[in-house]
Design a protein around this motif. Sequence first.
Motif, mmCIF file in Angstrom:
data_model
loop_
_atom_site.group_PDB
_atom_site.id
_atom_site.type_symbol
_atom_site.label_atom_id
_atom_site.label_comp_id
_atom_site.label_asym_id
_atom_site.label_seq_id
_atom_site.Cartn_x
_atom_site.Cartn_y
_atom_site.Cartn_z
ATOM 1 N N ALA A 112 0.754 -1.294 0.039
ATOM 2 C CA ALA A 112 0.044 0.005 -0.012
ATOM 3 C C ALA A 112 0.665 1.395 -0.083
ATOM 4 C CB ALA A 112 -0.930 0.025 1.230
ATOM 5 N N SER A 113 0.443 2.416 -0.729
ATOM 6 C CA SER A 113 1.128 3.637 -0.919
ATOM 7 C C SER A 113 0.485 4.608 -0.130
ATOM 8 C CB SER A 113 1.110 4.027 -2.251
ATOM 9 O OG SER A 113 0.042 4.374 -2.922
ATOM 10 N N LEU A 117 -2.378 6.471 -6.674
ATOM 11 C CA LEU A 117 -1.114 6.642 -7.592
ATOM 12 C C LEU A 117 -1.821 6.582 -9.131
ATOM 13 C CD1 LEU A 117 1.268 4.004 -6.208
ATOM 14 C CD2 LEU A 117 1.075 6.462 -5.855
ATOM 15 N N ASN A 118 -2.976 6.035 -9.351
ATOM 16 C CA ASN A 118 -3.311 5.984 -10.760
ATOM 17 C C ASN A 118 -4.511 7.115 -11.053
ATOM 18 O OD1 ASN A 118 -5.493 5.074 -9.306
ATOM 19 N ND2 ASN A 118 -6.193 3.493 -11.013
ATOM 20 N N LEU A 123 -8.830 5.262 -3.422
ATOM 21 C CA LEU A 123 -7.798 4.893 -2.690
ATOM 22 C C LEU A 123 -7.731 3.333 -2.513
ATOM 23 C CD1 LEU A 123 -7.236 7.467 0.209
ATOM 24 C CD2 LEU A 123 -5.878 7.203 -2.092
ATOM 25 N N ASN A 124 -6.490 2.915 -2.284
ATOM 26 C CA ASN A 124 -6.137 1.290 -1.676
ATOM 27 C C ASN A 124 -6.954 0.376 -2.745
ATOM 28 O OD1 ASN A 124 -5.367 2.084 0.507
ATOM 29 N ND2 ASN A 124 -7.571 2.489 1.414
ATOM 30 N N THR A 125 -6.793 0.621 -4.165
ATOM 31 C CA THR A 125 -6.954 -0.266 -5.208
ATOM 32 C C THR A 125 -5.705 -0.743 -5.544
ATOM 33 O OG1 THR A 125 -6.562 1.480 -7.127
ATOM 34 C CG2 THR A 125 -8.890 1.022 -6.182
#
Length: 351
Positions: A112-113, A117-118, A123-125
């Motif tokens: 997890a970042s 990010l994309n 979030l959290n995909t």
Amino acid sequence: MGLKTLAGAALIAALGAGAGAGPLRIATYSPDLSRDGPGLLLRDLTRTGKQADRQIAAAVQVIAETRPDILLLTDLDWDYDGRALEALVARLAEAGLDYPHRFAARPNSGMASGLDLNGDGRLNTADDAQGFGEFPGQGGIAILSRHPIGPVTDYSAYLWRDLPGNLMPDLPEDVAAIRRLSSAAHWDATVTVAGRPLHLLAMAATPPVFDGPEDLNGRRNHDELAFWLDRLPDAPFVLAGILNVDPADGDGRPQALARIMDHVTDPLPRSAGGAAARGGVNASHRGDPALDTGDWSDDRPPGNLRADYVLPRKGLKILGSGVFWPAEGPLAEAALTASAHRLVWVDLDWP
């Protein structure tokens, strides 16, 4: 930056006396030992009798037929206690293969970042992890060896933006500040064989597809391989893993691969099965199909590609090489059942 050296307790097996001298068989294999959730791979590895997993049995058969001395496994789920890896080692022992030395560390895949990010507003995909993954450790890598492993230098925390000349697209500052280069891992693992160290440069690059016009995955794939250009040891080494770039076909950027080839000997491992797979989109490919290691649909792009490599440093004596892809028979069926990837091996005259 982001460099970590792992030795001693970090090795899953204690160092000991290695097996005899050459020929030394080094292989890379993506046996499709990744599942849809944590713990599922361990479940499947420990099923027996009528519940036994046919795909896992086929992957074990492939490894047993080729009998590598040093084996880099990619697309293998990692867990904190190493139980899945140990279960696989036990299955291989039942097939007559002893790997007393093994190494695995948490990969970037599924890590997890904490950021989007994309940029899809969620979030959290899986796409928000440092490397694509639904859970921590999905699709990791591991080394199995008949010879002592260690130390291992783990570069997996290295930031993409810190690579000189990187191709990273423009990203929000908070994303660029934490985005790692490795989609799975980059390791420099020293394996001691007959008293001499051999560096195994291990990696599993992201496929250069599944993105948009910014070509983030294509750029990252290129840079994951370019990373090694300034870190090739002044010592015997073998670069191995899924590079996910074909020098002649597919959607990748082959420039970094071409530069790596200046420092290694490409043994051009071949198979009868790959040579025979010329139908569909493969008929339009420019590369030699006998060199392909990925067996994908013949009906649509990309078709079959060369994706998996074992590349020894120039000057190392190569005795043989191959891709485990029989054209027909029970072993051809085992290779097909196990994975879309084929095991690639190279024999070195060592020491």
